[in-house]
Enzyme design. Structure first.
Site, mmCIF file in Angstrom:
data_model
loop_
_atom_site.group_PDB
_atom_site.id
_atom_site.type_symbol
_atom_site.label_atom_id
_atom_site.label_comp_id
_atom_site.label_asym_id
_atom_site.label_seq_id
_atom_site.Cartn_x
_atom_site.Cartn_y
_atom_site.Cartn_z
ATOM 1 N N SER A 41 0.979 -1.244 0.059
ATOM 2 C CA SER A 41 -0.128 -0.145 0.046
ATOM 3 C C SER A 41 0.771 1.261 -0.130
ATOM 4 O O SER A 41 1.966 1.245 0.405
ATOM 5 C CB SER A 41 -0.903 0.052 1.151
ATOM 6 O OG SER A 41 -1.359 1.178 1.416
ATOM 7 N N TYR A 70 -2.758 5.280 -4.681
ATOM 8 C CA TYR A 70 -4.097 6.366 -4.772
ATOM 9 C C TYR A 70 -4.168 7.229 -5.787
ATOM 10 O O TYR A 70 -3.081 7.519 -6.005
ATOM 11 C CB TYR A 70 -4.222 7.041 -3.467
ATOM 12 C CG TYR A 70 -4.478 5.836 -2.227
ATOM 13 C CD1 TYR A 70 -5.640 5.038 -2.008
ATOM 14 C CD2 TYR A 70 -3.523 5.676 -1.184
ATOM 15 C CE1 TYR A 70 -5.787 4.148 -1.035
ATOM 16 C CE2 TYR A 70 -3.691 4.914 -0.094
ATOM 17 C CZ TYR A 70 -4.893 4.018 -0.039
ATOM 18 O OH TYR A 70 -4.981 3.129 0.994
ATOM 19 N N THR A 96 -6.022 2.194 -6.985
ATOM 20 C CA THR A 96 -7.369 2.278 -5.804
ATOM 21 C C THR A 96 -8.169 3.653 -6.459
ATOM 22 O O THR A 96 -7.722 4.657 -6.371
ATOM 23 C CB THR A 96 -7.215 2.435 -4.759
ATOM 24 O OG1 THR A 96 -6.583 1.076 -4.329
ATOM 25 C CG2 THR A 96 -8.405 2.388 -3.763
ATOM 26 N N LYS A 99 -8.448 -1.126 -8.959
ATOM 27 C CA LYS A 99 -9.253 -1.840 -7.848
ATOM 28 C C LYS A 99 -10.245 -0.842 -7.514
ATOM 29 O O LYS A 99 -10.121 0.435 -7.332
ATOM 30 C CB LYS A 99 -8.335 -1.753 -6.683
ATOM 31 C CG LYS A 99 -8.860 -2.269 -5.416
ATOM 32 C CD LYS A 99 -7.568 -2.650 -4.465
ATOM 33 C CE LYS A 99 -8.358 -3.194 -3.164
ATOM 34 N NZ LYS A 99 -8.816 -2.224 -2.365
ATOM 35 N N HIS A 123 -13.827 -1.946 -0.996
ATOM 36 C CA HIS A 123 -12.615 -1.423 -0.316
ATOM 37 C C HIS A 123 -13.207 -2.217 1.155
ATOM 38 O O HIS A 123 -12.841 -1.572 2.233
ATOM 39 C CB HIS A 123 -12.722 0.051 -0.076
ATOM 40 C CG HIS A 123 -11.624 0.735 0.000
ATOM 41 N ND1 HIS A 123 -10.653 1.242 -0.754
ATOM 42 C CD2 HIS A 123 -10.981 0.770 1.400
ATOM 43 C CE1 HIS A 123 -9.835 1.607 -0.353
ATOM 44 N NE2 HIS A 123 -9.575 1.204 1.119
#
Length: 389
Positions: A107, A130, A156, A252, A276
């Site tokens: 992440s 992100y 994401t 995602k 999520h």
């Protein structure tokens, strides 16, 4: 190590060993937590078709995800703050995944940096990003991922606006965490966890502090986080990220056939059907219920993966039989990490693998590639969001 026979065993040990604020961070959803609960409970509406008098020898769970060979079609999902569940948690998790032969996804909001993980592994891993507004930071993030030999990025797309998670607010879980007398008192009772954390230098967000403009220490992180996410995100922006990255890109956060079609049109290599983990739009459908309609729309054009709600090898099999090419576990490996570090992550993978292998055999199949709807009993209306189960 204690005898763990299920992911639930790991969770029970995890809650005893890990500070409440970090356990709650992992084991919670937004608002009423309806979607968080239904992500797991909806799997229970699908039943398996038992077959007998079938040669079950020579079974194989080996497969591939985005062209990479995997020991089973299960990747480790990106989980923020993993390094607070256990000291150097991302490194421990990445090593366990590498040894087992499944993908690990780091992440952006990790404690250990991209460089930390690359230094302690020998195989490529995936990196999750992100959709942030800072072009310079995003470009450098992609360059760092390339330098670390990451073989794919996972973008994401469902976090432009943060869903409210009541437990995090009450616990002071933010970036960085706001410690209270209550949380400090709770941490003091988690002695093994605390002793491990004292031994590591990694206690902040390694991919951001010292890399994002104006973020030189944990105290300056909060203001950056509040302004960083791009609320104007659109598919052109995602296509721009793909161009900057230049490699395999997975999207995602897909929960409708329409968005799946958009991901195909921008040239994504795979999509992840994911809400999520129930941490964003509370009241959204579970990922497993949305999978069939998304497969009908794009299943022949792009690799479709599934995330959110998987707690067992039986869940993995059900997702694969409904058409997913791969699956992701997040909370399941986090339980293992918090319970027993790297060995706990390995144990979580072993449990999932054994359940998948045994269940596949009892369904009369010897290869995951041959799983399909013929292995399931799916209730009428399961794939129809208007039908209440």
């Amino acid at each position: 190590m204690p005898i763990y026979t299920s992911i639930e065993d790991l969770r029970r040990h995890y809650v005893r060993r890990t500070p409440k604020m970090f356990y709650d961070y992992a084991e919670s959803g937004s608002w009423t937590e309806q979607t968080f609960r239904e992500n797991t409970s909806d799997f229970q509406h699908i039943h398996l078709k038992q077959r007998v008098a079938v040669d079950m020898s020579g079974r194989s769970t080996r497969s591939s995800m985005i062209g990479e060979d995997v020991a089973m079609p299960v990747a480790l999902a990106p989980v923020g703050l993993t390094g607070m569940q256990s000291a150097d948690g991302e490194i421990k998790t990445a090593r366990a995944a590498e040894k087992f032969g499944v993908p690990f996804t780091l992440s952006t909001m990790s404690i250990c940096s991209i460089e930390d993980v690359a230094e302690h592994t020998t195989q490529p891993f995936w990196f999750q990003v992100y959709t942030l507004k800072d072009d310079d930071f995003m470009r450098r993030l992609f360059e760092r991922a390339k330098a670390a030999n990451c073989s794919a990025v996972v973008v994401t797309v469902d976090l432009q606006v943060l869903g409210q998670r009541h437990k995090d607010l009450k616990n002071g879980l933010s970036a960085p965490p706001k410690l209270t007398a209550k949380s400090i008192a709770n941490m003091a009772t988690k002695i093994p966890w605390g002793l491990e954390m004292l031994k590591t230098k990694r206690r902040s967000f390694g991919n951001i502090v010292g890399h994002a403009k104006g973020v030189t220490d944990p105290s300056s992180l909060s203001a950056w986080t509040a302004e960083a996410f791009d609320v104007s995100l659109d598919w052109k922006r995602i296509a721009q990220f793909k161009e900057w990255w230049g490699g395999k890109l997975i999207v995602k956060g897909i929960m409708t056939p329409e968005d799946a079609r958009c991901a195909v049109e921008i040239g994504a290599d795979a999509i992840i059907v994911s809400n999520h983990g129930g941490r964003q739009l509370d009241g959204a459908m579970s990922s497993i219920r949305m999978l069939p309609s998304i497969m009908d729309e794009v299943g022949n054009e792009i690799e479709v993966h599934l995330d959110s709600g998987i707690r067992s090898g039986q869940d993995v099999l059900k997702a694969l039989a409904l058409g997913a090419k791969g699956t992701y576990i997040g909370r399941a490996f986090t339980y293992g990490l918090g319970a027993a570090g790297e060995e706990g992550v390995t144990k979580a993978l072993q449990i999932i693998h054994k359940e998948l292998d045994t269940t596949m055999a009892l369904c009369g199949e010897t290869d995951v590639s041959r799983l399909g709807p013929h292995n399931l009993y799916v209730p009428n209306g399961f794939a129809d969001p208007t039908v209440k189960l």
